[in-house]
Design a protein around this motif. Structure first.
Motif, PDB file in Angstrom:
ATOM      1  N   SER A  33     -45.528  32.110  33.954  1.00 50.10           N
ATOM      2  CA  SER A  33     -45.504  33.288  34.834  1.00 50.10           C
ATOM      3  C   SER A  33     -44.278  34.121  34.538  1.00 50.10           C
ATOM      4  N   TYR A  35     -41.622  37.126  36.157  1.00 46.40           N
ATOM      5  CA  TYR A  35     -41.122  37.742  37.380  1.00 46.40           C
ATOM      6  C   TYR A  35     -40.039  38.751  37.017  1.00 46.40           C
ATOM      7  N   GLN A  37     -36.663  40.520  38.669  1.00 43.67           N
ATOM      8  CA  GLN A  37     -35.719  40.420  39.785  1.00 43.67           C
ATOM      9  C   GLN A  37     -34.685  41.534  39.676  1.00 43.67           C
ATOM     10  N   GLN A  41     -32.360  41.437  45.155  1.00 41.02           N
ATOM     11  CA  GLN A  41     -33.680  41.178  45.716  1.00 41.02           C
ATOM     12  C   GLN A  41     -34.251  39.873  45.179  1.00 41.02           C
ATOM     13  N   GLY A  42     -35.337  39.438  45.792  1.00 39.76           N
ATOM     14  CA  GLY A  42     -36.032  38.255  45.303  1.00 39.76           C
ATOM     15  C   GLY A  42     -36.905  38.596  44.107  1.00 39.76           C
ATOM     16  N   PRO A  43     -37.249  37.604  43.299  1.00 41.88           N
ATOM     17  CA  PRO A  43     -38.132  37.842  42.157  1.00 41.88           C
ATOM     18  C   PRO A  43     -39.491  38.373  42.601  1.00 41.88           C
ATOM     19  N   PHE A  45     -43.478  38.945  41.327  1.00 39.26           N
ATOM     20  CA  PHE A  45     -44.463  38.438  40.384  1.00 39.26           C
ATOM     21  C   PHE A  45     -45.035  39.566  39.535  1.00 39.26           C
ATOM     22  N   LEU A  88     -33.438  41.583  35.894  1.00 43.40           N
ATOM     23  CA  LEU A  88     -33.489  40.274  35.266  1.00 43.40           C
ATOM     24  C   LEU A  88     -34.954  39.870  35.191  1.00 43.40           C
ATOM     25  N   LEU A  90     -37.547  37.021  34.560  1.00 43.87           N
ATOM     26  CA  LEU A  90     -37.596  35.566  34.604  1.00 43.87           C
ATOM     27  C   LEU A  90     -38.961  35.062  34.166  1.00 43.87           C
ATOM     28  N   GLN A 102     -42.470  25.746  40.265  1.00 43.20           N
ATOM     29  CA  GLN A 102     -42.223  26.562  39.088  1.00 43.20           C
ATOM     30  C   GLN A 102     -40.840  26.231  38.532  1.00 43.20           C
ATOM     31  N   PHE A 104     -37.997  27.716  36.327  1.00 43.16           N
ATOM     32  CA  PHE A 104     -37.570  29.009  35.815  1.00 43.16           C
ATOM     33  C   PHE A 104     -36.626  28.873  34.628  1.00 43.16           C
ATOM     34  N   PRO A 106     -33.604  30.871  32.161  1.00 42.50           N
ATOM     35  CA  PRO A 106     -32.361  31.568  32.513  1.00 42.50           C
ATOM     36  C   PRO A 106     -32.524  33.071  32.648  1.00 42.50           C
TER      37      PRO A 106
END
Lengths: 113, 112
Positions: A33, A35, A37, A41-43, A45, A88, A90, A102, A104, A106
């Motif tokens: 998957s 993501y 970011q 904030q949060g990642p 999808f 970022l 991910l 999940q 993740f 780096p």
């Protein structure tokens, strides 16, 4: 055992350019998957792939695309970069695309100028 | 789309104090996961809760899933400087894809 790996670590691009980000999942994991970011904030999808097929897509424009290879590694492509794509990125892998934790990587820090 | 709110946004504690972050959803959740992200790092899976009223412990961390499966909490007892980071709850949408919808996150700062 190696965890999820991503390349490159950092990237600086100019508006309008194209970028390809790469991800190698944990050995044995078939689901990958992506993501995004944004700082603070949060990642969010973007995509999920399983057995080379797209299994899910988030609310991102068509400029974002991805694919998964026979060895389960994956690429995320972003065309016509905008300043707002700076984030970022991910990659996360899991055994299966169902309800599963999940793992993740780096991440790749993309800066668009 | 599904929204998951977390409170507080930020908390600063002294080492040894307790800390709690809350995760709330307007809809009933099938499960909830918790992740920790250290400054400059990536999210690391902590735990998954599935059953109504479930409580799980990991050393100083206690995770709870609400009876109505609409909220969850993470409690850290006697915080340490190693607990610094942002804690995210995440909802896994079941189906053909395991799309994680992350909460807004709670940033924890711990000082001596």
């Amino acid at each position: 055992d190696a965890g999820v790996t991503q390349s490159p670590t950092h990237l600086i691009k100019t508006r309008g350019q194209h970028v390809t980000l790469r991800c190698s999942p944990i050995s044995g994991h078939k689901s990958v998957s992506w993501y995004q970011q944004v700082l603070g904030q949060g990642p969010q999808f973007i995509f999920q792939y399983y057995e080379k097929e797209e299994r899910g897509r988030g609310n991102f424009p068509d400029r974002f695309s991805a694919r998964q290879f026979p060895n389960y590694s994956s690429e995320l492509n972003v065309n016509a970069l905008l300043l707002g794509d700076s984030a970022l990125y991910l990659c996360a892998s899991s055994l299966f695309p169902g309800v599963d934790e999940q793992y993740f990587g780096p991440g790749t820090r993309l800066t668009v100028t | 789309g599904q929204q998951v709110m977390q409170i507080p946004q930020y908390q600063h504690v002294q080492e040894g104090e307790d800390f709690t972050t809350y995760c709330n959803s307007s809809t009933t959740l099938s499960n909830i996961q918790w992740y920790k992200q250290r400054p400059g790092g990536h999210p690391v899976f902590l735990i998954q809760l599935v059953k109504s009223g479930e409580v799980k412990k990991q050393k100083r961390l206690t995770f709870q899933f609400g009876e109505a499966k609409k909220n969850s909490s993470l409690h850290i007892t006697a915080t340490q400087t190693t607990d610094v980071g942002t804690y995210f709850c995440a909802v896994c949408n079941t189906g053909t894809a395991s799309k994680l919808t992350f909460g807004t996150g709670t940033r924890l700062q711990v000082t001596l």
